[in-house]
Each structure stands twice: as structure tokens, then as C-alpha cells.
Write a protein that holds these residues in place. Structure first.
Motif, PDB file in Angstrom:
ATOM      1  N   ILE A 112     -36.148  14.421 -66.244  1.00 49.20           N
ATOM      2  CA  ILE A 112     -36.329  14.952 -64.892  1.00 49.20           C
ATOM      3  C   ILE A 112     -36.717  16.425 -64.908  1.00 49.20           C
ATOM      4  N   LYS A 113     -36.050  17.242 -65.718  1.00 46.44           N
ATOM      5  CA  LYS A 113     -36.374  18.672 -65.753  1.00 46.44           C
ATOM      6  C   LYS A 113     -37.786  18.913 -66.265  1.00 46.44           C
ATOM      7  N   ASP A 114     -38.182  18.170 -67.290  1.00 52.62           N
ATOM      8  CA  ASP A 114     -39.532  18.333 -67.831  1.00 52.62           C
ATOM      9  C   ASP A 114     -40.587  17.890 -66.818  1.00 52.62           C
ATOM     10  N   ALA A 115     -40.331  16.769 -66.139  1.00 50.93           N
ATOM     11  CA  ALA A 115     -41.302  16.260 -65.162  1.00 50.93           C
ATOM     12  C   ALA A 115     -41.428  17.205 -63.972  1.00 50.93           C
ATOM     13  N   LEU A 116     -40.308  17.713 -63.492  1.00 49.29           N
ATOM     14  CA  LEU A 116     -40.377  18.683 -62.393  1.00 49.29           C
ATOM     15  C   LEU A 116     -41.070  19.965 -62.852  1.00 49.29           C
ATOM     16  N   GLY A 117     -40.895  20.301 -64.114  1.00 50.19           N
ATOM     17  CA  GLY A 117     -41.602  21.465 -64.650  1.00 50.19           C
ATOM     18  C   GLY A 117     -43.114  21.300 -64.599  1.00 50.19           C
ATOM     19  N   VAL A 118     -43.587  20.081 -64.867  1.00 52.62           N
ATOM     20  CA  VAL A 118     -45.022  19.813 -64.773  1.00 52.62           C
ATOM     21  C   VAL A 118     -45.494  19.990 -63.333  1.00 52.62           C
ATOM     22  N   LEU A 119     -44.735  19.450 -62.378  1.00 47.10           N
ATOM     23  CA  LEU A 119     -45.105  19.614 -60.970  1.00 47.10           C
ATOM     24  C   LEU A 119     -45.104  21.091 -60.585  1.00 47.10           C
ATOM     25  N   LYS A 156     -59.334  16.949 -40.520  1.00 47.35           N
ATOM     26  CA  LYS A 156     -59.994  17.017 -41.816  1.00 47.35           C
ATOM     27  C   LYS A 156     -59.468  15.912 -42.718  1.00 47.35           C
ATOM     28  N   PHE A 157     -60.377  15.234 -43.396  1.00 46.80           N
ATOM     29  CA  PHE A 157     -60.015  14.142 -44.288  1.00 46.80           C
ATOM     30  C   PHE A 157     -59.205  14.668 -45.471  1.00 46.80           C
ATOM     31  N   LYS A 158     -58.194  13.903 -45.892  1.00 45.22           N
ATOM     32  CA  LYS A 158     -57.331  14.300 -46.996  1.00 45.22           C
ATOM     33  C   LYS A 158     -57.292  13.202 -48.057  1.00 45.22           C
ATOM     34  N   LEU A 159     -57.110  13.630 -49.285  1.00 43.21           N
ATOM     35  CA  LEU A 159     -56.897  12.715 -50.404  1.00 43.21           C
ATOM     36  C   LEU A 159     -55.550  13.019 -51.030  1.00 43.21           C
ATOM     37  N   ILE A 160     -54.701  11.994 -51.154  1.00 40.81           N
ATOM     38  CA  ILE A 160     -53.455  12.075 -51.924  1.00 40.81           C
ATOM     39  C   ILE A 160     -53.670  11.242 -53.174  1.00 40.81           C
ATOM     40  N   ALA A 161     -53.627  11.859 -54.339  1.00 44.56           N
ATOM     41  CA  ALA A 161     -53.974  11.095 -55.544  1.00 44.56           C
ATOM     42  C   ALA A 161     -53.442  11.766 -56.803  1.00 44.56           C
ATOM     43  N   GLY A 162     -53.191  10.926 -57.804  1.00 48.44           N
ATOM     44  CA  GLY A 162     -52.748  11.386 -59.110  1.00 48.44           C
ATOM     45  C   GLY A 162     -52.194  10.199 -59.886  1.00 48.44           C
ATOM     46  N   PRO A 163     -51.769  10.411 -61.106  1.00 42.86           N
ATOM     47  CA  PRO A 163     -51.184   9.310 -61.900  1.00 42.86           C
ATOM     48  C   PRO A 163     -49.867   8.852 -61.295  1.00 42.86           C
ATOM     49  N   CYS A 164     -49.543   7.596 -61.468  1.00 42.18           N
ATOM     50  CA  CYS A 164     -48.348   7.032 -60.858  1.00 42.18           C
ATOM     51  C   CYS A 164     -47.102   7.855 -61.186  1.00 42.18           C
ATOM     52  N   VAL A 165     -46.944   8.214 -62.457  1.00 41.31           N
ATOM     53  CA  VAL A 165     -45.739   8.912 -62.888  1.00 41.31           C
ATOM     54  C   VAL A 165     -46.125   9.995 -63.892  1.00 41.31           C
ATOM     55  N   ILE A 166     -45.341  11.060 -63.921  1.00 41.92           N
ATOM     56  CA  ILE A 166     -45.516  12.100 -64.936  1.00 41.92           C
ATOM     57  C   ILE A 166     -45.088  11.504 -66.272  1.00 41.92           C
ATOM     58  N   GLU A 167     -46.069  11.169 -67.123  1.00 43.11           N
ATOM     59  CA  GLU A 167     -45.758  10.527 -68.400  1.00 43.11           C
ATOM     60  C   GLU A 167     -45.982  11.458 -69.587  1.00 43.11           C
ATOM     61  N   ASN A 168     -46.594  12.606 -69.334  1.00 42.04           N
ATOM     62  CA  ASN A 168     -46.797  13.647 -70.339  1.00 42.04           C
ATOM     63  C   ASN A 168     -47.329  14.873 -69.609  1.00 42.04           C
ATOM     64  N   LEU A 169     -47.702  15.904 -70.345  1.00 36.85           N
ATOM     65  CA  LEU A 169     -48.211  17.118 -69.717  1.00 36.85           C
ATOM     66  C   LEU A 169     -49.708  17.037 -69.438  1.00 36.85           C
ATOM     67  N   MET A 170     -50.480  16.487 -70.355  1.00 36.98           N
ATOM     68  CA  MET A 170     -51.934  16.587 -70.280  1.00 36.98           C
ATOM     69  C   MET A 170     -52.551  15.685 -69.218  1.00 36.98           C
ATOM     70  N   THR A 171     -52.035  14.471 -69.041  1.00 40.21           N
ATOM     71  CA  THR A 171     -52.637  13.550 -68.070  1.00 40.21           C
ATOM     72  C   THR A 171     -52.615  14.120 -66.653  1.00 40.21           C
ATOM     73  N   PRO A 172     -51.482  14.628 -66.146  1.00 40.18           N
ATOM     74  CA  PRO A 172     -51.489  15.216 -64.801  1.00 40.18           C
ATOM     75  C   PRO A 172     -52.455  16.390 -64.675  1.00 40.18           C
ATOM     76  N   MET A 173     -52.510  17.238 -65.712  1.00 38.33           N
ATOM     77  CA  MET A 173     -53.417  18.385 -65.664  1.00 38.33           C
ATOM     78  C   MET A 173     -54.868  17.937 -65.574  1.00 38.33           C
ATOM     79  N   ARG A 174     -55.222  16.957 -66.387  1.00 40.84           N
ATOM     80  CA  ARG A 174     -56.595  16.461 -66.410  1.00 40.84           C
ATOM     81  C   ARG A 174     -56.972  15.819 -65.072  1.00 40.84           C
ATOM     82  N   VAL A 175     -56.083  14.980 -64.560  1.00 46.51           N
ATOM     83  CA  VAL A 175     -56.378  14.281 -63.303  1.00 46.51           C
ATOM     84  C   VAL A 175     -56.448  15.263 -62.144  1.00 46.51           C
ATOM     85  N   ALA A 176     -55.499  16.181 -62.064  1.00 45.06           N
ATOM     86  CA  ALA A 176     -55.490  17.156 -60.969  1.00 45.06           C
ATOM     87  C   ALA A 176     -56.742  18.012 -60.980  1.00 45.06           C
TER      88      ALA A 176
END
Length: 260
Positions: free
Chosen positions: A59-66, A3-23
Motif C-alpha cells: 500500500i505505501k509503495d503504491a500510494l507513493g507511485v500515485l 469539456k470532455f474528460k478521459l479517466i484512464a490508466g492501468p487497472c492496478v499499480i503493479e510496478n513503477l514503470m507501467t503507470p508512468m508510461r501509460v500516464a
């Protein structure tokens, strides 16, 4: 067929909203196309050229987003740079990634293997496709989890990357999944304080990689790449993601269905 897979997202966790929106948007696209989606973003950028380049929101905040995204049932991938970091990071993710500069780091690969999680090893800009089998062996002697190998270009001089697509079928001989990284492949390193890139070639890299036999596409995606805190010149605009992913998915299905 795989099955085809996509790995994708913003380069780095730079805030809370961008990862949520992209994901959220990429998950919608992948659900529509019936392909597997793996969210990727770095919790810290450790290998920066300039001392003032952005590294992390903390680091703690970024891991919290993940962790939040993982709790929302997204499959999560992030990269680790040192074996000492693996124990702290692995509970927040489903797949751990070895950056291309570190693909020969035995202790790092073995530390990831001990977690029992799959690994994505990015082929070094200095490494041959054949040599990556030794990285796979380091992992497989400890773990039976899947190994992804990612093609992201080979250094040609000091500020140009070249992708040899014949390396993809070579790596398929010993990897569980072979990935074409269509965004890092268009980077132009050592342009000054930040890395340059030619984002217009992302689609070309993606389609060529799938045509060569990759079963997974890697993209860094941002709602507004020009405002991204890292890799601004080589991220795919979020608004262009659906068209590209659809093209690549259709090509993958066509090529693999015709093998039956």
C-alpha cells in the motif's frame, strides 16, 4: 458544453514503470486533443475472487507511485473500499472513487465528502440509474464538490453484464458528470479464478455511451494486457488508445456542437 474528460490508466499499480508510461502517453494524447485527462489506477484490489489474485505491490509503495504522478501535475483518481482508508489515501489523489459493489455504503460516501474532493461513484451492477440519485444526495448534503456517476453494466445472470444506455440521460439529471466505463462493461465475471472479458467490444461501448450523453470516458489501459496483474481480458492495449480516444472525442464534439 462541458469539456470532455478521459479517466484512464492501468487497472492496478503493479510496478513503477507501467503507470508512468501509460500516464505519459495518455496525457500526450489528451493534450493533443484538448481534453482533460484524469489518471486512474487502484493502489490495492480488495475485491478479488480468488485468494491468490494479485492485490497490491504494497500500500505505501503504491500510494507513493500515485503521489509521484500527482507531483508531475497529473490529475489522479483511485478507489477506496473502506471509510477508514479515506484519511490515508486522499492526500495522494484529486478524486476518490467508490467501487460499484459499494455504491450504497453511506459511511464511505460521507467520509469522502468530508475531504472536500470530488467523488466518482460507480453504479452497482445491481442498482438502477434512478436509485443513484440517493448516493449523490448522501455526498451533496456534506460537500459541494463534483459527483461523477459511472455506468459499468448491470448483471444479467451470473456471468454477463448488459449496459442499458437509457440510464445515462437519467443520471445526467442529478450528477455533475456521467461516465461510460467502456472496459469494465465488457467484462464477463465469474468465469473461474479470474474475470473474463471481450475487449473487442470496448470501442462499441465507448462510442455508444458518448452517443447516449456521457461526458466522460473511463478506460483501463495497459501496454500489454495479457501480462496485466488484474483485468487482463478487458483492458485496452496502450497502442490502440489514441485511435479510440480520438474517435470518441470527435463524436462528443460533433454531438454537443450541434446542440448550439
Amino acid at each position: 458544453m462541458k469539456k470532455f474528460k478521459l479517466i484512464a490508466g492501468p487497472c492496478v499499480i503493479e510496478n513503477l514503470m507501467t503507470p508512468m508510461r501509460v500516464a505519459s502517453e495518455l496525457q500526450r494524447i489528451c493534450d493533443k486533443l484538448n481534453i482533460d485527462y484524469i489518471f486512474k489506477s487502484s493502489y490495492v484490489k480488495a475485491n478479488r475472487t480468488h485468494k491468490d489474485s494479485f492485490q497490491t505491490i504494497g500500500i505505501k509503495d503504491a500510494l507513493g507511485v500515485l503521489g509521484t504522478l500527482k507531483g508531475m501535475q497529473h490529475t489522479i483518481l483511485t478507489d477506496v473500499h473502506e471509510s477508514i482508508d479515506v484519511h490515508e489515501v486522499y492526500p495522494y489523489v484529486d478524486i476518490l472513487q467508490v467501487p460499484s459493489f459499494l455504491c450504497r455504503q453511506t459511511q464511505l460516501i460521507e467520509s469522502i465528502a468530508v475531504t472536500g474532493k470530488p467523488i466518482n461513484i460507480k453504479k452497482g451492477q445491481f442498482a438502477s440509474p434512478h436509485s443513484m440519485k440517493y448516493a449523490v444526495e448522501k455526498f451533496k448534503r456534506i460537500s459541494n464538490s463534483d459527483v461523477y456517476l459511472t455506468e459499468r453494466g448491470t448483471s444479467c445472470g451470473t456471468n454477463q453484464l448488459i449496459v442499458d444506455f437509457t440510464g445515462i440521460p437519467i443520471m445526467k439529471e442529478f450528477a455533475d458528470h456521467v461516465v461510460i466505463d467502456a472496459t469494465h462493461s465488457v467484462q464477463q465475471p465469474n468465469q473461474g479464478e479470474v474475470t473474463g472479458g471481450n475487449a473487442e467490444m470496448i470501442e462499441t461501448m465507448a462510442l455508444a455511451g458518448i452517443a447516449a450523453g456521457a461526458d466522460t470516458l473511463f478506460l483501463e489501459v495497459h501496454p500489454n494486457p495479457k501480462e496485466a496483474r488484474s483485468d487482463a481480458e478487458s483492458q485496452l492495449p496502450l497502442e490502440k488508445a489514441e485511435e479510440l480516444i480520438t474517435k470518441v472525442s470527435k463524436l462528443y464534439s460533433f454531438l454537443n456542437e450541434t446542440k448550439k
